[in-house]
Design an enzyme around this catalytic site. Structure first.
Site, PDB file in Angstrom:
ATOM      1  N   GLY A   1      -0.767  -4.686  -1.516  1.00 24.43           N
ATOM      2  CA  GLY A   1       0.058  -5.551  -0.683  1.00 24.43           C
ATOM      3  C   GLY A   1       0.487  -4.813   0.573  1.00 24.43           C
ATOM      4  O   GLY A   1       0.595  -3.588   0.569  1.00 24.43           O
TER       5      GLY A   1
ATOM      6  N   GLN B   1       5.300  -2.916   8.159  1.00 19.97           N
ATOM      7  CA  GLN B   1       4.738  -1.608   7.795  1.00 19.97           C
ATOM      8  C   GLN B   1       3.732  -1.097   8.819  1.00 19.97           C
ATOM      9  O   GLN B   1       3.440   0.096   8.857  1.00 19.97           O
ATOM     10  CB  GLN B   1       4.054  -1.683   6.419  1.00 19.97           C
ATOM     11  CG  GLN B   1       5.043  -1.855   5.274  1.00 19.97           C
ATOM     12  CD  GLN B   1       4.316  -1.849   3.935  1.00 19.97           C
ATOM     13  OE1 GLN B   1       3.849  -2.870   3.471  1.00 19.97           O
ATOM     14  NE2 GLN B   1       4.205  -0.676   3.327  1.00 19.97           N
TER      15      GLN B   1
ATOM     16  N   LEU C   1       2.948   2.057   0.341  1.00 26.10           N
ATOM     17  CA  LEU C   1       2.150   2.787   1.332  1.00 26.10           C
ATOM     18  C   LEU C   1       3.042   3.472   2.365  1.00 26.10           C
ATOM     19  O   LEU C   1       2.639   4.449   2.981  1.00 26.10           O
ATOM     20  CB  LEU C   1       1.170   1.838   2.037  1.00 26.10           C
ATOM     21  CG  LEU C   1       0.112   1.179   1.142  1.00 26.10           C
ATOM     22  CD1 LEU C   1      -0.796   0.281   1.976  1.00 26.10           C
ATOM     23  CD2 LEU C   1      -0.708   2.205   0.384  1.00 26.10           C
TER      24      LEU C   1
ATOM     25  N   HIS D   1       8.316  -7.107  -3.888  1.00 23.57           N
ATOM     26  CA  HIS D   1       8.289  -5.849  -3.135  1.00 23.57           C
ATOM     27  C   HIS D   1       7.949  -6.105  -1.656  1.00 23.57           C
ATOM     28  O   HIS D   1       8.627  -5.602  -0.759  1.00 23.57           O
ATOM     29  CB  HIS D   1       7.253  -4.912  -3.788  1.00 23.57           C
ATOM     30  CG  HIS D   1       7.048  -3.609  -3.078  1.00 23.57           C
ATOM     31  ND1 HIS D   1       7.358  -2.389  -3.642  1.00 23.57           N
ATOM     32  CD2 HIS D   1       6.548  -3.338  -1.839  1.00 23.57           C
ATOM     33  CE1 HIS D   1       7.064  -1.425  -2.768  1.00 23.57           C
ATOM     34  NE2 HIS D   1       6.573  -1.976  -1.677  1.00 23.57           N
TER      35      HIS D   1
END
Ligand code: NI
Length: 172
Positions: free
Chosen positions: A46, A51, A95, A136
């Site tokens: 995901g 991000q 990540l 998340h």
């Protein structure tokens, strides 16, 4: 194919409340493709737009790619959780917080309403890994990281660790 740089904690852009998407054009489709490329390149299941430093409420996921065989791409735009049921402890990584995992509490089952890449409404009723991944990733849209659920002490240690990690790698 364009793999973008994934921002690593601590980074201010991981802490912003992302903005709703209102234009569904080719630029959006390119961004979504870049997000999938970036996610797969990092072996993630995901990824949320903040991000990669993009201030938009977009999430891409492919939980099925976890087993290395199948692929089931999901795009969630302006997603909202409309129902939560039960409780489960999930062991998560991110990540943006590399080489670290921790247990956090999540709802066991959720219902999500969102728009797809074409701007059409979609509804997902999810449980298991899919539900956990969705929660998340949606957190990222509000500037929340899974490590925020840990104790202050653990977070302080992580802050020190990742400041060092980023300095060693010359990351912004
Ligand atoms: Ni994450």
């Amino acid at each position: 194919m364009a793999v973008r740089e994934v921002l690593v904690f601590p980074h201010n852009k991981l802490r912003t409340k992302a903005k709703e998407v209102s234009v569904f054009d080719d630029e959006l489709k390119t961004l979504i493709q870049d997000m999938f490329d970036t996610m797969y390149a990092d072996d993630g299941i995901g990824l949320a737009a903040p991000q990669i430093g993009v201030d938009k409420r977009i999430v891409v996921m492919d939980v099925a790619s976890n087993d290395g065989k199948s692929s089931e791409q999901i795009v969630l735009i302006n997603p909202v959780i409309t129902k939560k049921e039960g409780e489960v402890i999930s062991n998560e990584g991110c990540l943006s917080v590399p080489e670290y995992r921790a247990d956090v509490n999540r709802a066991e089952k959720i219902t999500i309403e969102a728009l797809n890449a074409e701007g059409a409404p979609v509804v997902y009723e999810a449980d298991g890994l899919l539900a956990i991944c969705m929660q998340h990733e949606l957190d990222h849209l509000d500037g929340v990281l899974f490590i925020d659920y840990l104790s202050r002490l653990k977070r302080d240690r992580l802050l020190t660790k990742y400041k060092k990690y980023k300095k060693e790698r010359n990351l912004e």
